[in-house]
Structures are given as structure tokens and as C-alpha cells.
Design an enzyme around this catalytic site. Structure first.
Site, PDB file in Angstrom:
ATOM      1  N   SER A 190       0.826  -1.201   0.000  1.00 40.64           N
ATOM      2  CA  SER A 190       0.000   0.000   0.000  1.00 40.64           C
ATOM      3  C   SER A 190       0.868   1.262   0.000  1.00 40.64           C
ATOM      4  CB  SER A 190      -0.891  -0.003   1.250  1.00 40.64           C
ATOM      5  OG  SER A 190      -1.648   1.182   1.321  1.00 40.64           O
ATOM      6  N   LYS A 231      -3.655   1.771  -2.347  1.00 38.45           N
ATOM      7  CA  LYS A 231      -3.343   3.026  -1.660  1.00 38.45           C
ATOM      8  C   LYS A 231      -4.282   3.198  -0.478  1.00 38.45           C
ATOM      9  CE  LYS A 231      -1.474   7.238  -1.537  1.00 38.45           C
ATOM     10  NZ  LYS A 231      -1.503   7.282  -0.068  1.00 38.45           N
ATOM     11  N   VAL A 267       3.633  11.645   2.570  1.00 42.24           N
ATOM     12  CA  VAL A 267       2.578  11.971   1.615  1.00 42.24           C
ATOM     13  C   VAL A 267       1.286  12.321   2.352  1.00 42.24           C
ATOM     14  CG1 VAL A 267       1.149  11.057  -0.256  1.00 42.24           C
ATOM     15  CG2 VAL A 267       3.617  10.645  -0.248  1.00 42.24           C
ATOM     16  N   GLY A 268       1.033  11.642   3.455  1.00 42.38           N
ATOM     17  CA  GLY A 268      -0.119  11.997   4.273  1.00 42.38           C
ATOM     18  C   GLY A 268      -1.439  11.419   3.807  1.00 42.38           C
ATOM     19  N   ASN A 294      -4.838  -0.092   8.625  1.00 43.93           N
ATOM     20  CA  ASN A 294      -3.607   0.685   8.757  1.00 43.93           C
ATOM     21  C   ASN A 294      -3.668   1.532  10.026  1.00 43.93           C
ATOM     22  OD1 ASN A 294      -1.340   2.250   8.526  1.00 43.93           O
ATOM     23  ND2 ASN A 294      -1.835   3.097   6.530  1.00 43.93           N
ATOM     24  N   CYS A 324       0.410   4.406  10.256  1.00 41.07           N
ATOM     25  CA  CYS A 324       0.965   5.442   9.381  1.00 41.07           C
ATOM     26  C   CYS A 324       1.506   6.592  10.219  1.00 41.07           C
ATOM     27  CB  CYS A 324      -0.096   5.962   8.423  1.00 41.07           C
ATOM     28  SG  CYS A 324       0.521   7.256   7.331  1.00 41.07           S
ATOM     29  N   LYS A 351      -2.041  -3.966  10.180  1.00 43.16           N
ATOM     30  CA  LYS A 351      -0.706  -3.529   9.776  1.00 43.16           C
ATOM     31  C   LYS A 351      -0.011  -2.844  10.948  1.00 43.16           C
ATOM     32  CE  LYS A 351       1.706  -1.215   5.969  1.00 43.16           C
ATOM     33  NZ  LYS A 351       1.521  -0.541   4.654  1.00 43.16           N
ATOM     34  N   GLY A 365      12.685   1.199   2.325  1.00 45.55           N
ATOM     35  CA  GLY A 365      13.774   0.846   1.424  1.00 45.55           C
ATOM     36  C   GLY A 365      14.738  -0.140   2.052  1.00 45.55           C
ATOM     37  N   GLY A 416      11.750  -3.191   2.980  1.00 47.59           N
ATOM     38  CA  GLY A 416      13.053  -3.204   2.327  1.00 47.59           C
ATOM     39  C   GLY A 416      13.322  -4.370   1.402  1.00 47.59           C
TER      40      GLY A 416
END
Length: 303
Positions: free
Chosen positions: A21, A45, A71-72, A126, A129, A164, A216, A243
Site C-alpha cells: 500500500s 493506496k 505523503v499523508g 492501517n 501510518c 498492519k 527501502g 526493504g
């Protein structure tokens, strides 16, 4: 060739590779590269009850071996997703996971109720975040709050429910146990680590939000460790992420205890990464004489 199919919370995936996502949109852009049926699934998303424009820019910055993003949760809202994006996604012959986020427990419950009446295959809660001012991670940082929101959403959710998890906690195994005991069907982990970069010429943070979520290759060892810890703490399946950028990473994450995988940041520099990873998994399994990718799950043998 080995069997790459996996099952998570009763849902069958053609292979263990799921687009994470926040990195894949609703799939339309990547569908120009290859048929999305080559993916095991798509975690869409993150969507909210109402449209969100996200945070002001700049909201993405490079880091060594990764990126920071704030990004929010920019998205068109759950109704637009249901009416405009979901019908197209359901034609792509892959598992569709709706990722939901909110400012209040009521927001999450309302979305779970709406989405339960649609053709989405799973719902991903989620609660981790780190890039919004309210909601999100505030629900994912204590056993009590994780248990409460999972229990409330479970009561409104007819689809398999994935929770998540945030890595920005003291004991992620305890958090996972709270989600499991409150009715989660699966765990996905890890979401991004909170990070920061500063422009030394302006003395201001590079990201307008000041901090962002780091993802990453640099976070991969942390993700592997946390997946292994949680795999030893819960009985429900784990979707591992954080990652993963090559097939060797996928093998490692599966061995740590994941049943399926999400990949995200790597897609920005190589949209074909999931296809390459699946090919590498197949070769590895054949070389090892394994008949199914499920034989890798939890195969690590600690000293």
C-alpha cells in the site's frame, strides 16, 4: 517448477508477492508494464472515509538506501474507490486488499462496513501510518489501543482482516498478540520507521512535515528481526514487508516466518521487481528440491 501459491487467512494467492500500500496506487500505472495477474495481490493506496489531499510538499526525500515520505494518505475517499477503482481492479485476476486509515475508530468501522459489502478480498487495517497529524499511528503504539480498534473493526468487518503494525513501538510481539486476541486474521509488518533529514543550508527539515516514514533496503534487517519475533509470538499468518528488493530478500523474509510478502519502495526504481523476485524464488526452490514456497515459511534455525 515449484508451486508459488500461498494461502493467507483463507484467501488464495497465486504467488506470495503483494504490491505494498502507498507505492502502487490502485494499479493502473503499473498495469501498463505487465498484467497485474503476475502479482499475488495488490494492497491498494490507503483510503479514508473522505477525500484527503495529503501533506503539503516537499513530502519525499531520498536517504541512503531508501526514502523518507510524508505523503499523508492522499486519496479520493472510500466511495470513489468503490465506484471507480474497485471494478477495474476486480478484472485484473489478482487478490485485492483494501487498506483503510482514519482519524477515529468510527471512521475505520464505517469503512470496514462499506467495504464488507463489496468485492474486495481482504481489508488491511492501517493503524501505523506515521505521517498524519491525527489517527493512524496513535492507534498502533499500545496493546490497549491496538486491541480496542481491532475489536471494534472486527465487529463491522465481514472480510478477512489484516492488521498492519508499526515498528515504532517498544515490543512489537506484544502488539501483535493484542491484535490476534482481538480478532485479527493476519498481521502485516512492518510499516515505515520514523526518520528525518535536514537541509544544512537552510537549517530546515527537508520534508515539510518535519519527519517522515523511512522505507527501502536500509530497513530490511529491522523488518526481518521483527517478523521473526512476531512469528514466534502469534499463530495467525504474517505478511512480511520492509526493504525487500530482490529474491534473496524474499527468501530471507519467508524464512523469518512470513507466509506472504509486500514490496513497495523498490517499485519506484524497478517496476518489474515482483516479476523478477518470483522468477528468483522459483529457481531457488528448484535448486533446493523444494516443491512449494510454503516450505520456506519459518524455516530459519536460530543458533
Amino acid at each position: 517448477m515449484a508451486d508459488l501459491s500461498v494461502k493467507v487467512a483463507g484467501v488464495s494467492f497465486a504467488n506470495p508477492l503483494i504490491a505494498a500500500s502507498g507505492t502502487f496506487g490502485f494499479g493502473r500505472e503499473y498495469g501498463e508494464f505487465y498484467p497485474l495477474s503476475k502479482l499475488g495481490g495488490i494492497s491498494c493506496k490507503g483510503i479514508t472515509l473522505q477525500r484527503r489531499d495529503g501533506n503539503p510538499p516537499p513530502r519525499i526525500a531520498e536517504t541512503p538506501s531508501g526514502i523518507l515520505n510524508a505523503v499523508g494518505l492522499q486519496n479520493p475517499g472510500v466511495d470513489v474507490f468503490i465506484n471507480d477503482d474497485l471494478p477495474w481492479l476486480k478484472q485484473q485476476n489478482t487478490v485485492v486488499i483494501a487498506n483503510i486509515a482514519g482519524n477515529t475508530v468510527e471512521d475505520y468501522c464505517a469503512m470496514a462496513e462499506k467495504l464488507s459489502e463489496t468485492d474486495v478480498d481482504m481489508i488491511e487495517l492501517n493503524i501505523s501510518c506515521p505521517n498524519v497529524k491525527s489517527g493512524g499511528v496513535q492507534f498502533g503504539t499500545s496493546c490497549e489501543s491496538v486491541g480496542q480498534i481491532t475489536r471494534e473493526v472486527r465487529a463491522h468487518c465481514k472480510k478477512p482482516l489484516i492488521v498492519k503494525l508499526s515498528p515504532n513501538v517498544t515490543d512489537i510481539a506484544e502488539i501483535a498478540r493484542a491484535a490476534e486476541s482481538a480478532g485479527a486474521d493476519a498481521i502485516s509488518m512492518i510499516n515505515t520507521l520514523t526518520g528525518m533529514r535536514i537541509d544544512i543550508n537552510t537549517a530546515r527539515p527537508i520534508i515539510r512535515n518535519n519527519t517522515g516514514g523511512m522505507s527501502g533496503p536500509a530497513v530490511f534487517p529491522v523488518a526481518v528481526r521483527m517478523v521473526w519475533q512476531v512469528a514466534n509470538a502469534v499463530k495467525i499468518p504474517i505478511i512480511g514487508m520492509g526493504g525487500i528488493s530482490k529474491w534473496q530478500d524474499a527468501v530471507e523474509m519467508l524464512m523469518a516466518g512470513a507466509s506472504a510478502l509486500q514490496i513497495g519502495t523498490v517499485l519506484f526504481n524497478d517496476p518489474y521487481a515482483p516479476v523478477k523476485i518470483n522468477e528468483g524464488l522459483n529457481r531457488f526452490l528448484d535448486e533446493k528440491g523444494m516443491t512449494s514456497v510454503t516450505q520456506l515459511t519459518g524455516a530459519v534455525q536460530p543458533w
